[in-house]
Design an enzyme around this catalytic site. Structure first.
Site, PDB file in Angstrom:
ATOM      1  N   GLY A  12     -33.795  59.054  61.851  1.00  0.00           N
ATOM      2  CA  GLY A  12     -32.934  57.866  61.760  1.00  0.00           C
ATOM      3  C   GLY A  12     -33.552  56.659  62.449  1.00  0.00           C
ATOM      4  O   GLY A  12     -34.627  56.748  63.063  1.00  0.00           O
ATOM      5  N   ARG A  39     -31.838  68.787  55.474  1.00  0.00           N
ATOM      6  CA  ARG A  39     -32.460  67.968  54.421  1.00  0.00           C
ATOM      7  C   ARG A  39     -33.843  67.476  54.827  1.00  0.00           C
ATOM      8  O   ARG A  39     -34.705  67.267  53.993  1.00  0.00           O
ATOM      9  CB  ARG A  39     -31.620  66.702  54.143  1.00  0.00           C
ATOM     10  CG  ARG A  39     -30.232  66.891  53.674  1.00  0.00           C
ATOM     11  CD  ARG A  39     -29.550  65.524  53.490  1.00  0.00           C
ATOM     12  NE  ARG A  39     -29.219  64.863  54.748  1.00  0.00           N
ATOM     13  CZ  ARG A  39     -28.106  65.073  55.438  1.00  0.00           C
ATOM     14  NH1 ARG A  39     -27.208  65.915  54.982  1.00  0.00           N
ATOM     15  NH2 ARG A  39     -27.862  64.455  56.583  1.00  0.00           N
ATOM     16  N   CYS A 130     -24.327  49.426  71.200  1.00  0.00           N
ATOM     17  CA  CYS A 130     -25.448  48.482  71.305  1.00  0.00           C
ATOM     18  C   CYS A 130     -25.014  47.086  71.789  1.00  0.00           C
ATOM     19  O   CYS A 130     -25.704  46.468  72.609  1.00  0.00           O
ATOM     20  CB  CYS A 130     -26.178  48.379  69.970  1.00  0.00           C
ATOM     21  SG  CYS A 130     -25.128  48.506  68.531  1.00  0.00           S
ATOM     22  N   LYS A 214     -14.475  48.881  71.652  1.00  0.00           N
ATOM     23  CA  LYS A 214     -15.542  49.551  72.425  1.00  0.00           C
ATOM     24  C   LYS A 214     -16.150  48.584  73.451  1.00  0.00           C
ATOM     25  O   LYS A 214     -16.397  48.959  74.592  1.00  0.00           O
ATOM     26  CB  LYS A 214     -16.681  50.005  71.497  1.00  0.00           C
ATOM     27  CG  LYS A 214     -16.380  51.223  70.654  1.00  0.00           C
ATOM     28  CD  LYS A 214     -17.580  51.476  69.724  1.00  0.00           C
ATOM     29  CE  LYS A 214     -17.208  52.334  68.548  1.00  0.00           C
ATOM     30  NZ  LYS A 214     -18.264  52.334  67.508  1.00  0.00           N
ATOM     31  N   ARG A 235     -20.780  41.137  61.423  1.00  0.00           N
ATOM     32  CA  ARG A 235     -22.049  41.635  60.866  1.00  0.00           C
ATOM     33  C   ARG A 235     -22.742  40.496  60.130  1.00  0.00           C
ATOM     34  O   ARG A 235     -22.093  39.758  59.373  1.00  0.00           O
ATOM     35  CB  ARG A 235     -21.749  42.780  59.892  1.00  0.00           C
ATOM     36  CG  ARG A 235     -22.966  43.544  59.460  1.00  0.00           C
ATOM     37  CD  ARG A 235     -23.529  44.439  60.522  1.00  0.00           C
ATOM     38  NE  ARG A 235     -22.614  45.509  60.886  1.00  0.00           N
ATOM     39  CZ  ARG A 235     -22.826  46.338  61.910  1.00  0.00           C
ATOM     40  NH1 ARG A 235     -23.894  46.221  62.670  1.00  0.00           N
ATOM     41  NH2 ARG A 235     -21.943  47.281  62.190  1.00  0.00           N
ATOM     42  N   HIS A 242     -29.228  42.063  67.812  1.00  0.00           N
ATOM     43  CA  HIS A 242     -27.846  41.586  67.907  1.00  0.00           C
ATOM     44  C   HIS A 242     -27.828  40.323  68.784  1.00  0.00           C
ATOM     45  O   HIS A 242     -28.491  40.274  69.822  1.00  0.00           O
ATOM     46  CB  HIS A 242     -26.955  42.626  68.596  1.00  0.00           C
ATOM     47  CG  HIS A 242     -26.634  43.825  67.754  1.00  0.00           C
ATOM     48  ND1 HIS A 242     -27.074  43.994  66.463  1.00  0.00           N
ATOM     49  CD2 HIS A 242     -25.895  44.926  68.042  1.00  0.00           C
ATOM     50  CE1 HIS A 242     -26.615  45.145  65.986  1.00  0.00           C
ATOM     51  NE2 HIS A 242     -25.908  45.733  66.930  1.00  0.00           N
TER      52      HIS A 242
END
Ligand SMILES: NC(=O)c1ccc[n+]([C@@H]2O[C@H](COP(=O)([O-])OP(=O)(O)OC[C@H]3O[C@@H](n4cnc5c(N)ncnc54)[C@H](OP(=O)(O)O)[C@@H]3O)[C@@H](O)[C@H]2O)c1
Length: 344
Positions: A12, A39, A130, A214, A235, A242
């Site tokens: 990832g 996978r 993050c 959060k 977003r 960010h």
């Protein structure tokens, strides 16, 4: 002799970054094992100069693993972190699964490194969201000086914060706009190419999104439960990095000049604040970097003891992979873990 480190979610966005950072920082690892779902079994990933083959989490034996860096989402973490911890490895988890558990420390080393000692209760340490990680790095030195009362933050979050498929979606939609193909939105609730979306994560009953909640809950747990925070998380069509527009109200006076000086000396912070075109940091500038960049620091004349600033960081690094590895380093530096092979 060094540590045996497992990286779960190694295919990832965050996992690949973790492998890169472990190599870059010459982390004291004798062996690094990349793990992902079935996978990905046999897929090759880079670890410095080396190429490693991914193994399946499901069938892997953690008995001699010392540190497990988890970045495979909450569902996987909920099932696997306790099992891995029961085998004697310290789990450092990137998902939101354990962050609000009173028996799991939530750590940003520049802010509350000593909290790592609390890992013993469950064998798990949580890495924050993050957006929170970069925010608290910038807030901590200012809070130490003038006590923060309230923070109002608006985020401009890159698509990599939503995983690999989200990056692919921005790419595919951008291409589709140019070649006038139909635009498909799967990962995001609306088109993200050439657009901004005022929703990160799911809605809660009170109208806030979970991402916004959060930031509030994690800032309290990491920095100070007395700090009030309200967030609007957005977003934006940026691949990595960010950005945050942050408005802070302090108990005591703190001028923009003083704040700039404090932040210049603060761990993990880099101030780039020239009052000229381009004299600030943008997400493109911070991709691949470790620092939390702070620009546009100025007094807020609309309240007593108010400041405004612009905070930018690479969300895959300080927001996830780097912070997790700094937590592992904090454990080692405090001699809180010992390599199993050495102990035997
Ligand atoms: N991106 C950020 O900025 C950021 C910041 C902070 C925290 N986080 C958190 O970090 C985690 C990973 O994020 P990401 O952006 O790296 O996501 P991602 O790019 O979508 O990668 C997900 C990883 O999890 C693995 N995985 C999925 N299901 C699995 C299973 N059943 N067993 C084992 N491995 C499995 C995937 O392996 P396969 O390739 O085999 O499917 C892949 O390696 C999430 O919890 C996220 O919330 C991300």
């Amino acid at each position: 002799m060094g540590y045996k480190v497992a990286v779960v979610g190694a295919t990832g966005n965050v996992g690949r970054e973790m492998l890169g950072i472990l190599a870059e920082r010459a982390f004291p690892a004798d062996e690094v094992v990349p793990l992902a779902s079935r996978r990905s079994q046999g897929v090759e990933v880079s670890y410095g100069e080396a190429t490693l083959k991914v193994k399946a989490l499901e069938t892997f034996d953690f008995s001699d693993v010392d540190i497990c860096l988890m970045s495979a989402g909450s569902t996987v973490s909920k099932e696997w972190s306790p099992k891995i911890a029961a085998k004697g490895a310290v789990v450092i988890d990137n998902s939101s699964c354990w962050r609000y558990d009173a028996d799991v420390p939530l750590v940003v080393p520049e802010v509350n490194a000593d909290a790592v000692a609390g890992f013993r209760k469950k064998g798990i340490i949580a890495n924050p969201n993050c957006s929170t990680a970069q925010l608290v790095v910038a807030l901590k030195p200012l809070h130490d000086k003038a006590r923060i009362k309230r923070v109002v933050v608006s985020t401009y979050q890159s698509v990599s914060g939503a995983g690999r498929e989200a990056m692919d979606e921005l790419f595919a939609q951008t291409r589709a706009v140019y070649v006038t193909d139909p635009i498909e939105a799967k990962k995001f609730p609306k088109r993200i190419a050439f657009n901004v979306i005022p929703q990160c994560d799911a809605f809660m009953e009170d109208g806030y999104t979970r991402e916004e909640w959060k930031m509030m809950a994690e800032t309290k747990k990491i920095l100070d439960p007395k700090i009030k925070l309200t967030a609007t998380c957005v977003r934006v069509p940026v691949f990595i990095g960010h950005s945050e527009a942050v408005n802070i109200e302090f108990e005591e006076p703190l001028s923009a000049d003083e704040a700039r000086d404090i932040l210049r000396d603060a761990p993990g912070c880099l101030v780039v604040d020239k009052h000229e075109p381009g004299g600030y940091v943008t997400p493109v500038d911070c991709a691949g970097e470790d620092a939390t960049y702070i620009s546009r620091i100025r007094d807020d004349p609309t309240i007593d003891n108010g400041l405004v600033m612009w905070v930018v960081s690479d969300n895959l690094r300080k927001g996830a992979a780097l912070n997790a590895i700094q937590i592992a380093e904090a454990l080692i530096n405090r001699k809180l873990i010992q390599a199993k092979k050495k102990a035997a």
